[in-house]
Design a protein around this motif. Structure first.
Motif, PDB file in Angstrom:
ATOM      1  N   ARG A  27       0.806  -1.226   0.000  1.00  0.00           N
ATOM      2  CA  ARG A  27       0.000   0.000   0.000  1.00  0.00           C
ATOM      3  C   ARG A  27       0.840   1.277   0.000  1.00  0.00           C
ATOM      4  O   ARG A  27       0.547   2.210  -0.759  1.00  0.00           O
ATOM      5  N   PRO A  28       1.923   1.366   0.815  1.00  0.00           N
ATOM      6  CA  PRO A  28       2.721   2.603   0.774  1.00  0.00           C
ATOM      7  C   PRO A  28       3.271   2.920  -0.618  1.00  0.00           C
ATOM      8  O   PRO A  28       3.324   4.085  -1.016  1.00  0.00           O
ATOM      9  N   GLY A 165       7.832   2.333  13.609  1.00  0.00           N
ATOM     10  CA  GLY A 165       6.510   2.858  13.294  1.00  0.00           C
ATOM     11  C   GLY A 165       5.816   2.097  12.181  1.00  0.00           C
ATOM     12  O   GLY A 165       4.716   1.567  12.356  1.00  0.00           O
ATOM     13  N   ALA A 166       6.461   2.017  11.010  1.00  0.00           N
ATOM     14  CA  ALA A 166       5.818   1.440   9.823  1.00  0.00           C
ATOM     15  C   ALA A 166       5.648  -0.067   9.923  1.00  0.00           C
ATOM     16  O   ALA A 166       4.642  -0.615   9.466  1.00  0.00           O
ATOM     17  N   GLU A 167       6.629  -0.753  10.520  1.00  0.00           N
ATOM     18  CA  GLU A 167       6.593  -2.217  10.526  1.00  0.00           C
ATOM     19  C   GLU A 167       5.934  -2.803  11.782  1.00  0.00           C
ATOM     20  O   GLU A 167       5.262  -3.833  11.701  1.00  0.00           O
ATOM     21  N   TYR A 168       6.119  -2.150  12.928  1.00  0.00           N
ATOM     22  CA  TYR A 168       5.669  -2.761  14.183  1.00  0.00           C
ATOM     23  C   TYR A 168       4.422  -2.093  14.769  1.00  0.00           C
ATOM     24  O   TYR A 168       3.524  -2.781  15.270  1.00  0.00           O
ATOM     25  N   LEU A 169       4.361  -0.767  14.719  1.00  0.00           N
ATOM     26  CA  LEU A 169       3.225  -0.077  15.325  1.00  0.00           C
ATOM     27  C   LEU A 169       2.053   0.057  14.358  1.00  0.00           C
ATOM     28  O   LEU A 169       0.936  -0.365  14.645  1.00  0.00           O
ATOM     29  N   LEU A 170       2.302   0.651  13.178  1.00  0.00           N
ATOM     30  CA  LEU A 170       1.225   0.878  12.208  1.00  0.00           C
ATOM     31  C   LEU A 170       0.983  -0.339  11.318  1.00  0.00           C
ATOM     32  O   LEU A 170      -0.044  -0.426  10.654  1.00  0.00           O
ATOM     33  N   LYS A 171       1.968  -1.246  11.293  1.00  0.00           N
ATOM     34  CA  LYS A 171       1.868  -2.463  10.462  1.00  0.00           C
ATOM     35  C   LYS A 171       1.571  -2.126   8.993  1.00  0.00           C
ATOM     36  O   LYS A 171       0.822  -2.819   8.309  1.00  0.00           O
ATOM     37  N   MET A 172       2.210  -1.047   8.513  1.00  0.00           N
ATOM     38  CA  MET A 172       2.091  -0.664   7.102  1.00  0.00           C
ATOM     39  C   MET A 172       2.928  -1.590   6.228  1.00  0.00           C
ATOM     40  O   MET A 172       2.649  -1.759   5.040  1.00  0.00           O
ATOM     41  N   LEU A 173       3.983  -2.145   6.801  1.00  0.00           N
ATOM     42  CA  LEU A 173       4.909  -3.020   6.077  1.00  0.00           C
ATOM     43  C   LEU A 173       5.134  -4.284   6.899  1.00  0.00           C
ATOM     44  O   LEU A 173       5.004  -4.260   8.120  1.00  0.00           O
ATOM     45  N   PRO A 174       5.485  -5.401   6.243  1.00  0.00           N
ATOM     46  CA  PRO A 174       5.795  -6.623   7.003  1.00  0.00           C
ATOM     47  C   PRO A 174       7.021  -6.414   7.888  1.00  0.00           C
ATOM     48  O   PRO A 174       7.954  -5.696   7.510  1.00  0.00           O
ATOM     49  N   LYS A 175       7.021  -7.025   9.058  1.00  0.00           N
ATOM     50  CA  LYS A 175       8.185  -6.955   9.933  1.00  0.00           C
ATOM     51  C   LYS A 175       9.402  -7.524   9.212  1.00  0.00           C
ATOM     52  O   LYS A 175       9.324  -8.570   8.576  1.00  0.00           O
ATOM     53  N   TYR A 208       5.006  11.721   5.742  1.00  0.00           N
ATOM     54  CA  TYR A 208       3.766  10.959   5.860  1.00  0.00           C
ATOM     55  C   TYR A 208       3.055  11.295   7.156  1.00  0.00           C
ATOM     56  O   TYR A 208       3.679  11.391   8.210  1.00  0.00           O
ATOM     57  N   ASN A 209       1.733  11.499   7.064  1.00  0.00           N
ATOM     58  CA  ASN A 209       0.894  11.689   8.243  1.00  0.00           C
ATOM     59  C   ASN A 209       0.067  10.424   8.437  1.00  0.00           C
ATOM     60  O   ASN A 209      -0.831  10.147   7.640  1.00  0.00           O
ATOM     61  N   PRO A 210       0.353   9.614   9.475  1.00  0.00           N
ATOM     62  CA  PRO A 210      -0.356   8.340   9.641  1.00  0.00           C
ATOM     63  C   PRO A 210      -1.841   8.500   9.966  1.00  0.00           C
ATOM     64  O   PRO A 210      -2.622   7.576   9.742  1.00  0.00           O
ATOM     65  N   LEU A 211      -2.241   9.649  10.492  1.00  0.00           N
ATOM     66  CA  LEU A 211      -3.648   9.865  10.816  1.00  0.00           C
ATOM     67  C   LEU A 211      -4.484  10.084   9.561  1.00  0.00           C
ATOM     68  O   LEU A 211      -5.607   9.580   9.446  1.00  0.00           O
ATOM     69  N   THR A 212      -3.943  10.849   8.616  1.00  0.00           N
ATOM     70  CA  THR A 212      -4.676  11.137   7.374  1.00  0.00           C
ATOM     71  C   THR A 212      -4.262  10.230   6.216  1.00  0.00           C
ATOM     72  O   THR A 212      -4.872  10.278   5.150  1.00  0.00           O
ATOM     73  N   ARG A 213      -3.211   9.416   6.433  1.00  0.00           N
ATOM     74  CA  ARG A 213      -2.639   8.574   5.363  1.00  0.00           C
ATOM     75  C   ARG A 213      -2.247   9.428   4.159  1.00  0.00           C
ATOM     76  O   ARG A 213      -2.406   9.049   3.018  1.00  0.00           O
ATOM     77  N   HIS A 214      -1.688  10.587   4.456  1.00  0.00           N
ATOM     78  CA  HIS A 214      -1.327  11.545   3.400  1.00  0.00           C
ATOM     79  C   HIS A 214       0.184  11.656   3.293  1.00  0.00           C
ATOM     80  O   HIS A 214       0.878  11.831   4.293  1.00  0.00           O
ATOM     81  N   TYR A 215       0.689  11.541   2.059  1.00  0.00           N
ATOM     82  CA  TYR A 215       2.106  11.744   1.757  1.00  0.00           C
ATOM     83  C   TYR A 215       2.285  13.073   1.036  1.00  0.00           C
ATOM     84  O   TYR A 215       1.412  13.491   0.273  1.00  0.00           O
ATOM     85  N   TRP A 216       3.423  13.700   1.246  1.00  0.00           N
ATOM     86  CA  TRP A 216       3.743  14.902   0.494  1.00  0.00           C
ATOM     87  C   TRP A 216       5.257  15.051   0.384  1.00  0.00           C
ATOM     88  O   TRP A 216       6.005  14.503   1.191  1.00  0.00           O
ATOM     89  N   LEU A 217       5.689  15.805  -0.631  1.00  0.00           N
ATOM     90  CA  LEU A 217       7.108  16.073  -0.827  1.00  0.00           C
ATOM     91  C   LEU A 217       7.498  17.330  -0.071  1.00  0.00           C
ATOM     92  O   LEU A 217       6.716  18.274   0.036  1.00  0.00           O
ATOM     93  N   SER A 218       8.728  17.340   0.440  1.00  0.00           N
ATOM     94  CA  SER A 218       9.192  18.489   1.212  1.00  0.00           C
ATOM     95  C   SER A 218      10.713  18.558   1.135  1.00  0.00           C
ATOM     96  O   SER A 218      11.353  17.761   0.450  1.00  0.00           O
ATOM     97  N   GLY A 219      11.266  19.470   1.874  1.00  0.00           N
ATOM     98  CA  GLY A 219      12.720  19.577   1.958  1.00  0.00           C
ATOM     99  C   GLY A 219      13.315  18.748   3.076  1.00  0.00           C
ATOM    100  O   GLY A 219      14.531  18.766   3.291  1.00  0.00           O
TER     101      GLY A 219
END
Length: 236
Positions: A27-28, A165-175, A208-219
């Motif tokens: 998904r990411p 965060g991504a792998e263990y807490l939010l489970k966005m990615l496999p451990k 990335y904002n995990p609450l809104t599932r929103h990505y954006w580009l920045s510096g």
């Protein structure tokens, strides 16, 4: 010796059937793809260009570049992922797209200076020798060609966000998706780029904002970041 980690290949091969499920472990990649595609296109104007996507996986970026009118070759060493990519492209009727199971270093020896654009996204942190891949990408690019890389910074913040965060807490990615020791600091990547005789054009961070599932580009390059560079026109 091929620049590949068999454990990394096995990891992605086991997940190959999920590449095109936007609610799966990939998904990411689906969510960031429009951002990275637009950023690449803004720099390189990919329509009609010869593009090679190194470490293409299941073809999310490669297929989207082909849909923008680029003539794309996706390469990877994970055969199962390539089969998924080929099947999806065939079912979608994307004609200007091909895939090969070949290492970047091998293709660079076969086809030096053949590509207007070279992309290598979310791949460098998965190989034993990222500098070798960067050298190969530089060799494949035509003089004046664009090259794009993305990876993860190596610092406490990126460990907290990208691993814990991504792998263990939010489970966005496999451990176990990422090995922190293989993350690459921007200064380290910049050094590899210079050693490959490329001109560094721009670093761009991705947040990335995990609450809104929103990505954006920045510096902010402290976690996920991309870099654009060019091969000098005078390069052989």
């Amino acid at each position: 010796m091929t620049n590949v980690d068999p454990q990394e290949l096995a990891k992605f091969s086991d997940l190959a059937h999920k590449w095109w499920d936007p609610e799966s472990e990939f998904r990411p990649l689906h969510e960031i793809n429009p951002l990275r595609l637009d950023w690449i296109d803004q720099h390189a104007a990919i329509k009609g260009k010869a593009v090679v996507d190194v470490g293409c996986g299941g073809g999310i970026l490669a297929e989207s570049m082909a849909r923008r009118g680029a003539n794309v070759l996706g390469i990877d060493l994970a055969d199962k992922s390539l089969k998924v990519a080929q099947l999806h492209a065939m079912e979608a009727g994307v004609a200007n797209l091909d895939y090969r199971c070949v290492a970047a270093e091998t293709l660079a020896a076969e086809q030096p200076a053949q590509y207007d654009v070279v992309t290598c996204m979310e791949m460098l942190e998965h190989v034993p020798d990222p500098a070798s891949v960067i050298q190969a990408c530089a060799a494949m690019a035509k003089p004046g060609g664009w090259l794009f890389f993305s990876t993860l910074n190596r610092n406490p913040k990126s460990f907290l966000f990208a691993v814990l965060g991504a792998e263990y807490l939010l489970k966005m990615l496999p451990k176990g998706t990422h090995e922190y020791a293989r993350f690459i600091r921007p200064a380290e990547l910049a050094r590899c780029i210079r050693e490959a005789h490329l001109d560094l054009v721009q670093f761009k961070g991705m947040e990335y904002n995990p609450l809104t599932r929103h990505y954006w580009l920045s510096g902010d390059t402290s976690v996920n970041y991309m870099v654009a560079c060019r091969k000098p026109v005078s390069a052989a």
